[in-house]
Design a protein around this motif. Structure first.
Motif, PDB file in Angstrom:
ATOM      1  N   THR A 147      67.390 -29.937  39.642  1.00 17.00           N
ATOM      2  CA  THR A 147      66.076 -30.288  40.194  1.00 17.00           C
ATOM      3  C   THR A 147      65.823 -31.782  40.062  1.00 17.00           C
ATOM      4  O   THR A 147      65.307 -32.427  40.987  1.00 17.00           O
ATOM      5  CB  THR A 147      64.969 -29.492  39.482  1.00 17.00           C
ATOM      6  N   TRP A 148      66.201 -32.360  38.907  1.00 15.59           N
ATOM      7  CA  TRP A 148      66.072 -33.815  38.743  1.00 15.59           C
ATOM      8  C   TRP A 148      66.926 -34.539  39.774  1.00 15.59           C
ATOM      9  O   TRP A 148      66.485 -35.511  40.400  1.00 15.59           O
ATOM     10  CB  TRP A 148      66.496 -34.226  37.335  1.00 15.59           C
ATOM     11  N   VAL A 149      68.155 -34.076  39.984  1.00 17.00           N
ATOM     12  CA  VAL A 149      69.056 -34.706  40.949  1.00 17.00           C
ATOM     13  C   VAL A 149      68.458 -34.672  42.352  1.00 17.00           C
ATOM     14  O   VAL A 149      68.479 -35.667  43.082  1.00 17.00           O
ATOM     15  CB  VAL A 149      70.434 -33.997  40.925  1.00 17.00           C
ATOM     16  N   VAL A 150      67.898 -33.535  42.742  1.00 19.09           N
ATOM     17  CA  VAL A 150      67.309 -33.405  44.079  1.00 19.09           C
ATOM     18  C   VAL A 150      66.171 -34.400  44.269  1.00 19.09           C
ATOM     19  O   VAL A 150      66.003 -34.990  45.345  1.00 19.09           O
ATOM     20  CB  VAL A 150      66.811 -31.959  44.300  1.00 19.09           C
ATOM     21  N   GLN A 151      65.380 -34.623  43.213  1.00 17.81           N
ATOM     22  CA  GLN A 151      64.206 -35.492  43.340  1.00 17.81           C
ATOM     23  C   GLN A 151      64.514 -36.973  43.139  1.00 17.81           C
ATOM     24  O   GLN A 151      63.803 -37.826  43.683  1.00 17.81           O
ATOM     25  CB  GLN A 151      63.129 -35.050  42.340  1.00 17.81           C
TER      26      GLN A 151
ATOM     27  N   THR B  91      78.918 -42.310  44.902  1.00 17.95           N
ATOM     28  CA  THR B  91      78.928 -41.949  43.489  1.00 17.95           C
ATOM     29  C   THR B  91      78.754 -40.468  43.261  1.00 17.95           C
ATOM     30  O   THR B  91      78.936 -39.970  42.145  1.00 17.95           O
ATOM     31  CB  THR B  91      77.814 -42.701  42.727  1.00 17.95           C
ATOM     32  N   ALA B  92      78.371 -39.720  44.298  1.00 17.42           N
ATOM     33  CA  ALA B  92      78.223 -38.266  44.183  1.00 17.42           C
ATOM     34  C   ALA B  92      79.409 -37.603  44.855  1.00 17.42           C
ATOM     35  O   ALA B  92      79.832 -37.999  45.941  1.00 17.42           O
ATOM     36  CB  ALA B  92      76.920 -37.811  44.839  1.00 17.42           C
ATOM     37  N   TRP B  93      79.978 -36.603  44.186  1.00 11.27           N
ATOM     38  CA  TRP B  93      81.058 -35.828  44.792  1.00 11.27           C
ATOM     39  C   TRP B  93      80.741 -34.351  44.601  1.00 11.27           C
ATOM     40  O   TRP B  93      79.982 -33.964  43.709  1.00 11.27           O
ATOM     41  CB  TRP B  93      82.413 -36.165  44.191  1.00 11.27           C
TER      42      TRP B  93
END
Length: 215
Positions: free
Chosen positions: A199-203, A211-213
């Motif tokens: 949820t933190w990542v989504v926001q 940097t995201a895989w």
């Protein structure tokens, strides 16, 4: 193979070795079969940690450890995957590392005697205080699905079964709950931790760069 190669990682480096402080000579010579993404193949552990430290996210994760909960290792593994700033073990110093799958080597893991000590540590961080948000389905808890998660926050998770301790409930700056629709009273602690971190990542996370895989 439709589902990827049968072996994990890569064998010895073919041809002339690359130059740079990040490369591990033993891995270049023998191959790298570690559980790391391709970005870090053949890198030293110190170089991987340094790269992760340069872009860690603003959330922390804390776990109460009064009964040697087997979920702790899995939570550490998820914290590594979502790039938590730090992981905090509250209570007993010893914890079962099997579920971490060696990811604790790349993560800052700190120990605190109790939740008030954790709260004091977060309040005194040089970058400014970090609020402590516990997860528990208590009356008055915020709804994770509709709340604005702070960019700097520490998620605190209790033991499997009893949830947050009474002292933790008193010290937390807020608590939130995760919506459920079945018959069980609660979900697994490591599952709840993964939901909160995602949820933190989504926001807040940058999902547009390299940097995201995706696993």
């Amino acid at each position: 193979m439709p589902h990827g190669p049968a072996e994990v990682g890569l064998g010895p480096w073919p041809g002339e070795w690359p130059q740079g402080d990040q490369w591990d000579a033993d891995l270049l010579r023998s191959g790298d079969r570690r559980n790391v993404v391709d970005r870090y193949r053949y890198w030293t552990m110190e170089a991987i940690r340094a790269d992760l430290d340069s872009r860690r996210h603003g959330f922390h994760v804390a776990i109460e450890n009064w009964q040697h909960d087997f979920n702790i290792g899995t939570i550490v593994r998820s914290a590594n995957a979502f790039l938590a700033a730090e992981v905090h073990i509250v209570g007993n110093r010893r914890w079962n590392r099997r579920g971490a799958m060696v990811t604790d080597r790349y993560q800052h893991v700190r120990h605190h005697a109790d939740v008030p000590a954790l709260h004091d540590y977060l309040a005194a961080l040089p970058e400014g205080p970090v609020p402590l948000h516990g997860v528990d389905n208590l009356p008055g808890s915020l709804h994770l699905e509709t709340m604005a998660v702070p960019e700097r926050v520490c998620f605190l998770f209790g033991q499997e079964g009893p949830g947050l301790s009474e002292r933790a409930r008193e010290v937390c700056d807020a608590t939130f709950s995760i919506a459920q629709f079945g018959s069980t009273r609660s979900i697994n602690a490591s599952a709840a931790a993964a939901i909160a971190m995602h949820t933190w990542v989504v926001q807040h996370a940058d999902l547009c760069g390299d940097t995201a895989w995706r696993g």
